[in-house]
Write an enzyme that holds these catalytic residues in place. Structure first.
Site, PDB file in Angstrom:
ATOM      1  N   GLU A  97     -58.695 -16.290  55.771  1.00 56.71           N
ATOM      2  CA  GLU A  97     -59.606 -17.436  55.880  1.00 56.71           C
ATOM      3  C   GLU A  97     -59.450 -18.307  54.633  1.00 56.71           C
ATOM      4  O   GLU A  97     -59.032 -17.835  53.575  1.00 56.71           O
ATOM      5  CB  GLU A  97     -61.030 -16.871  56.031  1.00 56.71           C
ATOM      6  CG  GLU A  97     -62.166 -17.837  56.027  1.00 56.71           C
ATOM      7  CD  GLU A  97     -62.200 -18.821  57.180  1.00 56.71           C
ATOM      8  OE1 GLU A  97     -61.184 -19.519  57.375  1.00 56.71           O
ATOM      9  OE2 GLU A  97     -63.240 -18.937  57.851  1.00 56.71           O
ATOM     10  N   ASP A  98     -59.803 -19.571  54.768  1.00 56.07           N
ATOM     11  CA  ASP A  98     -59.696 -20.475  53.617  1.00 56.07           C
ATOM     12  C   ASP A  98     -60.809 -20.261  52.601  1.00 56.07           C
ATOM     13  O   ASP A  98     -60.567 -20.167  51.408  1.00 56.07           O
ATOM     14  CB  ASP A  98     -59.655 -21.948  54.078  1.00 56.07           C
ATOM     15  CG  ASP A  98     -60.791 -22.310  55.042  1.00 56.07           C
ATOM     16  OD1 ASP A  98     -61.633 -21.444  55.367  1.00 56.07           O
ATOM     17  OD2 ASP A  98     -60.831 -23.475  55.475  1.00 56.07           O
ATOM     18  N   ASP A 101     -68.283 -19.462  52.613  1.00 56.37           N
ATOM     19  CA  ASP A 101     -69.339 -20.331  52.092  1.00 56.37           C
ATOM     20  C   ASP A 101     -70.686 -19.641  52.334  1.00 56.37           C
ATOM     21  O   ASP A 101     -71.083 -18.783  51.552  1.00 56.37           O
ATOM     22  CB  ASP A 101     -69.197 -21.673  52.828  1.00 56.37           C
ATOM     23  CG  ASP A 101     -70.123 -22.756  52.328  1.00 56.37           C
ATOM     24  OD1 ASP A 101     -70.411 -22.777  51.123  1.00 56.37           O
ATOM     25  OD2 ASP A 101     -70.557 -23.591  53.139  1.00 56.37           O
ATOM     26  N   PHE A 150     -67.845 -29.231  47.040  1.00 51.00           N
ATOM     27  CA  PHE A 150     -67.056 -29.373  48.262  1.00 51.00           C
ATOM     28  C   PHE A 150     -65.594 -29.571  47.889  1.00 51.00           C
ATOM     29  O   PHE A 150     -65.237 -30.525  47.209  1.00 51.00           O
ATOM     30  CB  PHE A 150     -67.569 -30.538  49.115  1.00 51.00           C
ATOM     31  CG  PHE A 150     -67.054 -30.461  50.515  1.00 51.00           C
ATOM     32  CD1 PHE A 150     -67.671 -29.648  51.448  1.00 51.00           C
ATOM     33  CD2 PHE A 150     -65.921 -31.164  50.887  1.00 51.00           C
ATOM     34  CE1 PHE A 150     -67.171 -29.541  52.741  1.00 51.00           C
ATOM     35  CE2 PHE A 150     -65.410 -31.066  52.176  1.00 51.00           C
ATOM     36  CZ  PHE A 150     -66.043 -30.256  53.102  1.00 51.00           C
ATOM     37  N   ARG A 163     -55.977 -31.741  54.104  1.00 51.57           N
ATOM     38  CA  ARG A 163     -55.535 -30.353  54.257  1.00 51.57           C
ATOM     39  C   ARG A 163     -54.170 -30.126  53.598  1.00 51.57           C
ATOM     40  O   ARG A 163     -53.848 -29.033  53.157  1.00 51.57           O
ATOM     41  CB  ARG A 163     -55.407 -29.996  55.749  1.00 51.57           C
ATOM     42  CG  ARG A 163     -56.704 -29.909  56.494  1.00 51.57           C
ATOM     43  CD  ARG A 163     -56.469 -29.288  57.870  1.00 51.57           C
ATOM     44  NE  ARG A 163     -57.586 -29.531  58.778  1.00 51.57           N
ATOM     45  CZ  ARG A 163     -58.683 -28.790  58.854  1.00 51.57           C
ATOM     46  NH1 ARG A 163     -58.841 -27.768  58.052  1.00 51.57           N
ATOM     47  NH2 ARG A 163     -59.639 -29.064  59.715  1.00 51.57           N
TER      48      ARG A 163
HETATM   49  P1  IMP Z   1     -69.383 -20.228  56.400  1.00 57.28           P
HETATM   50  O1  IMP Z   1     -68.932 -19.191  55.426  1.00 57.28           O
HETATM   51  O2  IMP Z   1     -69.728 -19.685  57.746  1.00 57.28           O
HETATM   52  O3  IMP Z   1     -70.512 -21.071  55.852  1.00 57.28           O
HETATM   53  O4  IMP Z   1     -68.260 -21.262  56.752  1.00 57.28           O
HETATM   54  C1  IMP Z   1     -67.078 -21.332  56.140  1.00 57.28           C
HETATM   55  C2  IMP Z   1     -66.330 -22.512  56.726  1.00 57.28           C
HETATM   56  O5  IMP Z   1     -66.931 -23.760  56.334  1.00 57.28           O
HETATM   57  C3  IMP Z   1     -64.937 -22.529  56.148  1.00 57.28           C
HETATM   58  O6  IMP Z   1     -64.048 -21.815  56.958  1.00 57.28           O
HETATM   59  C4  IMP Z   1     -64.629 -23.998  56.079  1.00 57.28           C
HETATM   60  O7  IMP Z   1     -64.061 -24.432  57.295  1.00 57.28           O
HETATM   61  C5  IMP Z   1     -65.961 -24.677  55.894  1.00 57.28           C
HETATM   62  N1  IMP Z   1     -66.190 -25.015  54.456  1.00 57.28           N
HETATM   63  C6  IMP Z   1     -67.087 -24.442  53.632  1.00 57.28           C
HETATM   64  N2  IMP Z   1     -67.033 -24.963  52.391  1.00 57.28           N
HETATM   65  C7  IMP Z   1     -66.058 -25.905  52.435  1.00 57.28           C
HETATM   66  C8  IMP Z   1     -65.505 -26.792  51.438  1.00 57.28           C
HETATM   67  O8  IMP Z   1     -65.905 -26.843  50.260  1.00 57.28           O
HETATM   68  N3  IMP Z   1     -64.508 -27.608  51.866  1.00 57.28           N
HETATM   69  C9  IMP Z   1     -64.035 -27.603  53.150  1.00 57.28           C
HETATM   70  N4  IMP Z   1     -64.510 -26.778  54.099  1.00 57.28           N
HETATM   71  C10 IMP Z   1     -65.522 -25.939  53.752  1.00 57.28           C
HETATM   72 MG    MG Z   2     -62.473 -22.309  58.097  1.00 53.96          MG
END
Ligand code: IMP
Ligand code: MG
Length: 173
Positions: A97-98, A101, A150, A163
């Protein structure tokens, strides 16, 4: 208007860290095969670079998920937009995963994938924002902890842009 982007993690820093993660993962999975699941789209650049640094056999599959509700905040209810091509039975799954959050996406996705009877599931994320966590997620392999900002680049987007940046940047407001 063009956004101004400052570098948070340089291309060199990211590449070096991915090489280290690849070594660590290769060692941990010695004698095994990894079924690497890339979470689209953000995970794709990281997954490709990481896979190249892993020395044990790797098979690849891709999944695209989105959370219900508004787009800025993760609702925690994951909708599968594109499912995996292959089953997970008896596989050593490594989710790539990238960024983690709130944690809601993976917190929901991991139990869903365990229902498909893999041998085990581990999580590898390039970035984590611990200050933003709302639910617990165990990250087995982490590139970098970053502050609550962000970020874009290396797969991460802002409205589908940036990206392709080869580094992790912060959009200056
Ligand atoms: P979470 O952990 O369910 O809140 O969601 C994570 C997803 O939110 C990631 O896979 C990203 O696609 C997106 N995301 C969260 N923070 C960022 C950021 O700083 N930049 C770009 N995408 C983000
Ligand atoms: Mg993602």
């Amino acid at each position: 208007m063009e956004d101004k982007i400052s570098v948070l993690l340089s291309e060199e820093q990211v590449d070096e860290r991915i090489a280290q993660l690849g070594q660590e993962i290769s060692k941990d999975y010695e004698g095994k095969e990894i079924h690497l699941i890339c979470i689209l789209k953000g995970g794709v650049f990281f997954a490709c670079e990481l896979a190249k640094r892993i020395s044990v056999p790797v098979s690849l599959d891709f999944m695209s998920v989105s959370s219900y509700g508004n787009s800025k905040e993760s609702s925690g209810i994951v909708k599968i937009v594109k499912d995996l091509d292959e089953g997970l039975e008896n596989k050593h799954v490594l989710i790539v995963e990238d960024i983690i959050d709130s944690g809601k996406t993976l917190n929901h996705l991991i139990p869903m994938l365990y229902a498909r009877k893999p041998k085990d599931i581990k999580l590898c994320s390039l970035l984590s924002k611990p200050d933003r966590r709302e639910v617990e997620v165990k990250i087995d392999y982490l590139g970098f902890e970053i502050p609550d900002a962000f970020v874009v680049g290396y797969g991460l987007d802002y409205a589908q842009k940036y990206r392709n940046l080869p580094y992790i940047g912060v959009i200056e407001s």
